[in-house]
Design a protein around this motif. Sequence first.
Motif, PDB file in Angstrom:
ATOM      1  N   SER A 190      -4.600   8.210  21.408  1.00 16.70           N
ATOM      2  CA  SER A 190      -4.982   8.094  20.000  1.00 16.70           C
ATOM      3  C   SER A 190      -5.321   9.461  19.435  1.00 16.70           C
ATOM      4  N   LEU A 191      -6.042  10.281  20.245  1.00 15.75           N
ATOM      5  CA  LEU A 191      -6.367  11.636  19.806  1.00 15.75           C
ATOM      6  C   LEU A 191      -5.099  12.466  19.621  1.00 15.75           C
ATOM      7  N   TYR A 192      -4.180  12.363  20.572  1.00 11.38           N
ATOM      8  CA  TYR A 192      -2.929  13.115  20.480  1.00 11.38           C
ATOM      9  C   TYR A 192      -2.124  12.727  19.234  1.00 11.38           C
ATOM     10  N   PHE A 193      -2.119  11.432  18.909  1.00 11.10           N
ATOM     11  CA  PHE A 193      -1.407  10.981  17.702  1.00 11.10           C
ATOM     12  C   PHE A 193      -1.936  11.670  16.456  1.00 11.10           C
ATOM     13  N   ASP A 194      -3.212  11.973  16.467  1.00 10.52           N
ATOM     14  CA  ASP A 194      -3.822  12.594  15.296  1.00 10.52           C
ATOM     15  C   ASP A 194      -3.545  14.096  15.215  1.00 10.52           C
ATOM     16  N   ILE A 195      -3.442  14.761  16.366  1.00  8.90           N
ATOM     17  CA  ILE A 195      -3.397  16.227  16.332  1.00  8.90           C
ATOM     18  C   ILE A 195      -2.025  16.825  16.658  1.00  8.90           C
ATOM     19  N   ILE A 196      -1.217  16.106  17.470  1.00  9.08           N
ATOM     20  CA  ILE A 196       0.059  16.692  17.902  1.00  9.08           C
ATOM     21  C   ILE A 196       1.050  16.763  16.736  1.00  9.08           C
ATOM     22  N   LYS A 197       1.695  17.905  16.622  1.00 15.46           N
ATOM     23  CA  LYS A 197       2.730  18.130  15.603  1.00 15.46           C
ATOM     24  C   LYS A 197       3.920  18.821  16.261  1.00 15.46           C
ATOM     25  N   PRO A 198       5.152  18.456  15.862  1.00 16.28           N
ATOM     26  CA  PRO A 198       6.333  19.109  16.451  1.00 16.28           C
ATOM     27  C   PRO A 198       6.402  20.567  16.022  1.00 16.28           C
TER      28      PRO A 198
END
Length: 681
Positions: A190-198
Amino acid sequence: MKDFINALYRNHSLAYKVLLFFSTTFLIVYLFPKSGKFKYNFDKGKPWQSENLLAPFDFAIKKSSEELEKERLALTQNSPVYFDINTTIEADVFEAYKTQFREVIVDSTRSFDQRLYNIGIEILVDLYDPGILDEDYNYEADKKVVLLENQVQKEEALFSDFTSLNSFRSITERQLDLKGYSKYAPSLISLYFDIIKPNVKLNVSLTEKASQEELNKISPTRGSIEKGTLIVSKGEIIDANTYDILKSLQSEYESQVWTESGYNWVIFAYTVLVSLTLLMLLLFLRKYRMEVFLDNTKVTFIFFNIFLMIFLTTLIINYNSKYVYVIPLCVLPLVFKAFFDARLGLFAHVLTVLLLGFVVPNSYEYMFLQIIAGIVTILTVSELYKRANLFISVGQITLIYIIAYFAFFVIHEGSVNNLNFETFGLFILCGLATLFVQPLIYIYEKVFGLVSDVSLLELSDTNTKLLKELSNKAPGTFHHSLNVANLAEASANEIGANAMLVRVGALYHDIGKMKNPTYFTENQSTGINPHDELSAKESAKIIIDHVIDGIEIAKKNNLPDRVIDFIRTHHGSSLVYYFYNKEKELDEDLDKEEFRYPGPKPFSKETAILMMCDSVEAASKSLKEPSTPKIDKFVESIIGKQMESGQFLNANITFKEIQSIKKVLKIKLANIFHLRIEYPE
């Protein structure tokens, strides 16, 4: 100048034919291929039929389309793809992770888990090594990728090394499971969904440019053949390599003709051959079908149909030559036979096939099949107005196509193992398309004003408006017309003339009598003769005028010209003998022309038949106590007078055919009067 204009006006019909001839020639030549035609026919896996072939000039061997496509695929796969990487995004993601981890990930004691934090960092490092793609790209796993940072090459990698947005979830779950922290997977994901960007995006322009540079390196040729080199020997089987060499020679030959001054000679040669072909058609019409040659509409119709078939065939060949047999070329002889005759239909069909030989591949095979099919069409199709006849004939034509093609295939291949059934399907489609001839004939009738047997069948119906009007206003004339129609039809069948046409002409030939029906004997049911109150000249004028009146009525009711011809010619230029003799008793210096029908004389077998049958049937009503000798003498007398006065000089009817018609009329009249052998009491 004035003399020239007057000469042009006098010969306007010939001038139109010249213009039509040249315009049709130009259009046909325009459709032809604008290059030289390779004079050899060959197929892969088949023996070379011609003499030993030596290279006429130096030329390169062109690669086949399969070879070129294979090279393109190989180079496309080997050429790298370029991606732009944004390194600042990775730094921002790590900074966001540090900030938000303590807020999102907590254990049961709500204390900070340093080990879990470090595992999350490791997972992010793996995800961003070498980077995360902005979307799913359809490349192979081993595709070479070049990373660019600010348009400068940073590093090289394989496409499988990159992480897609759809795969980081599974990677995270697997890493946490290995470390024993699987229970934290939902929270960390859930945290990664919020912060990860291509941070990796495809550089489309640079990738396409690199791919095109690689494709440009492909050579369209592989080796060359020097002038005088033996390419193939007579009887040698053409393998794949020899086939490519022959195709290269063919292409080089045609392209050389196109680019050099020989192009003009090719056009000139085509023009000469097409002109000769069309000239043969015009000469045929002038010698054997003068009535067609003199009619510009009919000549235009013939030229139009020939051009139409060439146009359709060229159109199909430019699209895909394998569909060439779908064109229903047999429609051409069918249409010409319907409007003219079988001989003209076959002649025009053969000339059209000869012209198409310049356009189609495997020209000999194509020409043989089409000429055979045309002959079968002419021989089998009869009475086109009967639908069953058309279906049967089309079935026979399709069968001939299939049989002839099968024979050619066996000759070329030497076996039936690789028989192409798709071509048989094309022949069936061709047969179905040929059935379109019925509506096509109807369209041509309306556009060109021609008459076919289908229209004649409709006109022969006695329930038509005009014939009903005739039966009501002049019942005696209507009955006379029916009798004449039966006699004329039997006579036409006897000598091979157009029976349907002469029957229709007979039904309508006396419609002019509707204007003054009581002035004609067959309609005088009361016994009162109106001619008793008129002079012989006035009576003769009324009798003669029924021809003019009939033409006017026919044109008003849109009867075809071929039917009007029967109205115009059924009395030829004969005299109204009864009233002429009556007036001559009063005036010895009487002018015959006042008692003569305006003509013209019959100019065909059919119109000549009608004249004979009309005169015989009308005069037969005056026979008293008819007997076989009387009828024989009576028929001989009437037709003999017509021959003596030259009524049949313009008709293409022979003395033998006239004798046959006499025989039919004698038998028919004997049947009408119910003559029987007298038995002894």
